[in-house]
Design a protein around this motif. Structure first.
Motif, PDB file in Angstrom:
ATOM      1  N   SER A 223       0.812  -1.228   0.000  1.00 54.17           N
ATOM      2  CA  SER A 223       0.000   0.000   0.000  1.00 54.17           C
ATOM      3  C   SER A 223       0.840   1.270   0.000  1.00 54.17           C
ATOM      4  CB  SER A 223      -0.936  -0.005   1.213  1.00 54.17           C
ATOM      5  OG  SER A 223      -0.175   0.025   2.425  1.00 54.17           O
ATOM      6  N   ASP A 224       2.192   1.138  -0.120  1.00 55.89           N
ATOM      7  CA  ASP A 224       3.102   2.286  -0.101  1.00 55.89           C
ATOM      8  C   ASP A 224       2.953   3.106   1.173  1.00 55.89           C
ATOM      9  OD1 ASP A 224       4.246   1.654  -2.552  1.00 55.89           O
ATOM     10  OD2 ASP A 224       2.782   2.823  -3.690  1.00 55.89           O
ATOM     11  N   PHE A 225       2.813   2.417   2.265  1.00 52.22           N
ATOM     12  CA  PHE A 225       2.683   3.108   3.553  1.00 52.22           C
ATOM     13  C   PHE A 225       3.993   3.817   3.926  1.00 52.22           C
ATOM     14  CE2 PHE A 225       2.835   3.006   8.254  1.00 52.22           C
ATOM     15  CZ  PHE A 225       1.715   3.795   8.514  1.00 52.22           C
ATOM     16  N   PHE A 226       5.139   3.239   3.501  1.00 53.25           N
ATOM     17  CA  PHE A 226       6.439   3.806   3.867  1.00 53.25           C
ATOM     18  C   PHE A 226       7.084   4.552   2.694  1.00 53.25           C
ATOM     19  CE2 PHE A 226       5.867   0.109   6.652  1.00 53.25           C
ATOM     20  CZ  PHE A 226       6.109   0.670   7.888  1.00 53.25           C
ATOM     21  N   LYS A 227       6.290   5.083   1.793  1.00 54.41           N
ATOM     22  CA  LYS A 227       6.843   5.737   0.613  1.00 54.41           C
ATOM     23  C   LYS A 227       7.640   6.990   0.963  1.00 54.41           C
ATOM     24  CE  LYS A 227       2.520   8.202  -0.309  1.00 54.41           C
ATOM     25  NZ  LYS A 227       1.438   8.443  -1.308  1.00 54.41           N
ATOM     26  N   SER A 228       7.360   7.650   2.062  1.00 55.04           N
ATOM     27  CA  SER A 228       8.099   8.851   2.453  1.00 55.04           C
ATOM     28  C   SER A 228       9.088   8.593   3.583  1.00 55.04           C
ATOM     29  CB  SER A 228       7.119   9.958   2.872  1.00 55.04           C
ATOM     30  OG  SER A 228       6.338   9.536   3.995  1.00 55.04           O
ATOM     31  N   ALA A 229       9.311   7.333   3.944  1.00 56.42           N
ATOM     32  CA  ALA A 229      10.180   7.009   5.081  1.00 56.42           C
ATOM     33  C   ALA A 229      11.625   6.863   4.620  1.00 56.42           C
ATOM     34  CB  ALA A 229       9.713   5.734   5.765  1.00 56.42           C
ATOM     35  N   SER A 230      12.543   7.120   5.549  1.00 58.20           N
ATOM     36  CA  SER A 230      13.964   6.862   5.335  1.00 58.20           C
ATOM     37  C   SER A 230      14.359   5.664   6.196  1.00 58.20           C
ATOM     38  CB  SER A 230      14.800   8.088   5.686  1.00 58.20           C
ATOM     39  OG  SER A 230      14.614   8.446   7.052  1.00 58.20           O
ATOM     40  N   PHE A 231      15.297   4.851   5.663  1.00 62.47           N
ATOM     41  CA  PHE A 231      15.635   3.591   6.316  1.00 62.47           C
ATOM     42  C   PHE A 231      17.112   3.569   6.679  1.00 62.47           C
ATOM     43  CE2 PHE A 231      11.831   2.728   3.912  1.00 62.47           C
ATOM     44  CZ  PHE A 231      11.116   1.861   4.711  1.00 62.47           C
ATOM     45  N   LEU A 232      17.404   2.839   7.750  1.00 62.76           N
ATOM     46  CA  LEU A 232      18.766   2.586   8.200  1.00 62.76           C
ATOM     47  C   LEU A 232      18.888   1.087   8.477  1.00 62.76           C
ATOM     48  CD1 LEU A 232      21.270   4.374   8.709  1.00 62.76           C
ATOM     49  CD2 LEU A 232      20.743   4.220  11.148  1.00 62.76           C
ATOM     50  N   TYR A 233      19.969   0.459   7.930  1.00 61.55           N
ATOM     51  CA  TYR A 233      20.121  -0.993   8.013  1.00 61.55           C
ATOM     52  C   TYR A 233      21.397  -1.325   8.791  1.00 61.55           C
ATOM     53  CZ  TYR A 233      16.845  -0.573   4.133  1.00 61.55           C
ATOM     54  OH  TYR A 233      15.765  -0.236   3.339  1.00 61.55           O
ATOM     55  N   SER A 234      21.256  -2.156   9.812  1.00 62.52           N
ATOM     56  CA  SER A 234      22.392  -2.607  10.631  1.00 62.52           C
ATOM     57  C   SER A 234      22.568  -4.107  10.405  1.00 62.52           C
ATOM     58  CB  SER A 234      22.140  -2.306  12.111  1.00 62.52           C
ATOM     59  OG  SER A 234      23.205  -2.769  12.904  1.00 62.52           O
ATOM     60  N   TRP A 235      23.743  -4.489   9.807  1.00 66.32           N
ATOM     61  CA  TRP A 235      23.983  -5.860   9.388  1.00 66.32           C
ATOM     62  C   TRP A 235      24.937  -6.561  10.351  1.00 66.32           C
ATOM     63  CZ3 TRP A 235      21.326  -7.208   4.952  1.00 66.32           C
ATOM     64  CH2 TRP A 235      20.874  -6.174   4.152  1.00 66.32           C
TER      65      TRP A 235
END
Length: 423
Positions: free
Chosen positions: A167-179
């Motif tokens: 549903s593109d709920f996170f279309k305006s979100a920024s993400f950070l990934y910890s591997w």
């Protein structure tokens, strides 16, 4: 109108609701509803649920020709309905879940003009709603393996996070990934895809923590920063292809001698090892030898050759990724030591020889002592022992000649003197 006609008229009107569906008892049980959804979803995100008519006999039964004769009835609480769409013999709703949990959704179909009639078909599903991010870890490699979660070590792996957000709920979100790659290596990126090269063999667990942030309008408070997180992990089985087999052992051996060779496998276990002796170095065919499971990279083989000749160890090893062959030539010579079946006669002969030597030694010692104590033995005895047996008992020829001169005196001259007369 008679007083008893009013109840009778009401009864006829109530029964008239069932007249358009006189064929429903025939249709009931012939069809069912197939429900599909794009869940699971996070709280606040919109979810789509669809219900479609299908025949129970996998399509050989024709569906109703007029779709407008039926109506879909949904029960979705506590999900909030945001939209509904009706198509030919199908219905779709869009709902939002504001609380986490496994929320039930049910639907049934009745006649279009009699919703209290017996349902023609029913459907039920459970929609998972969570307060965390929804997604999957996808791992790919150029060398694909036919075994689940198995990958080659020392080759680049692509690890990607795929967010589930239809549903593109996170279309305006920024993400950070910890591997966390499970071998002590950690990193933080803003990209959902990373490439990594493992140098170890075994099992590792890749862990990922995702943080999403976005701005959202709050009633009476303006804009606020919203955040959702998610923890994901997947298991990796890192294998190494078999580069070969190192064989350590003698190439020349005698018969009836135990031979041990060591196999060092240049690859990752577990392994399946199979070997056989052949007159020539040829690959092993399937079913030609009995396979043995090996859980390490080293394995010992033992064999005793009974017949001389030229032999070849044909060895095959394989793991879940690859297989390899190796050969080891051996030349077998006849043994200089007889087998155990001849050990007893040899031992008997050696024992008799040693006993004879001891007997002769002791007898010589006794004879020498008698000669020293009795230098003038009787003539008969002296002749019998020293003359007849002397050559066998005396240690040197000089002693034997001395005894002969004592018994017989000087030997006569080989010629006689000739007297000469003068006339």
């Amino acid at each position: 109108m008679a007083p008893d006609a009013v109840p009778r008229l009401r009864r006829l009107l109530w029964l008239s609701c069932f007249l358009p569906l006189a064929s429903d008892p025939v249709a009931a049980g012939l069809y069912e509803l197939r429900l599909t959804t794009d869940g699971p979803a996070t709280t606040g995100a919109e979810v789509t649920i669809s219900a479609s008519f299908v025949a129970r006999d996998n399509g050989s039964l024709a569906l109703p020709a007029d779709a407008h004769l039926y109506r879909f009835h949904w029960i979705h609480a506590p999900l909030v309905l945001t939209g509904k769409t009706e198509k030919a013999l199908s219905s779709t709703i869009r709902v939002v879940g504001n609380m986490p949990g496994d929320l039930p959704v049910s639907v049934w179909v009745t006649s279009a003009n009699c919703w209290m009639c017996h349902p023609v078909a029913r459907g039920f599903t459970v929609l998972p709603i969570t307060e965390f991010l929804v997604g999957d870890l996808i791992i790919t490699q150029n060398s694909s393996l036919p075994w689940p979660s198995s990958y080659l070590t020392k080759m680049s792996l692509k690890v990607a996070f795929l967010l589930h957000d239809p549903s593109d709920f996170f279309k305006s979100a920024s993400f950070l990934y910890s591997w966390d790659f499970g071998d002590g290596t950690q990193m933080v990126t803003e990209d959902p895809e990373v490439y990594y090269n493992y140098s170890i063999i075994g099992t590792c667990t890749v862990k990922l923590k995702v943080v999403a942030e976005w701005e959202q309008m709050k009633p009476g408070a303006g804009k606020g920063v919203m955040q959702k997180t998610g923890d994901f992990s997947t298991l990796l089985k890192l294998q190494e292809t078999l580069q070969g087999i190192q064989v350590l052992g003698p190439t020349l051996i005698q018969t009836f001698q135990k031979m041990t060779i060591t196999l060092n496998f240049l690859g990752s276990p577990p392994l399946t090892v199979c070997w056989r002796l052949k007159p020539e170095c040829l690959p092993l065919e399937e079913g030609e030898c009995h396979p043995v499971s090996v859980a390490s990279t080293t394995h010992n083989l033992t064999h005793t050759f009974k017949n001389p000749g030229d032999y070849c160890f044909s060895i095959r090893a394989e793991n879940v990724i690859s297989k390899t062959h190796q050969y080891h030539r051996v030349q077998v010579w006849p043994s200089s030591i007889q087998p155990s079946v001849f050990a007893f006669p040899c031992a008997t002969l050696i024992t008799v020889t040693l006993a004879f030597i001891m007997y002769v030694t002791l007898r010589n010692a006794t004879q020498h002592k008698d000669m020293v104590e009795n230098p003038e033995p009787p003539s008969g005895t002296r002749c019998c022992c020293q003359v007849c047996c002397g050559p066998f008992l005396l240690e040197t020829p000089a002693e034997y000649l001395e005894i002969v001169r004592e018994n017989h005196g000087l030997l006569p001259p080989l010629y006689k003197s000739v007297k000469t007369y003068t006339v």
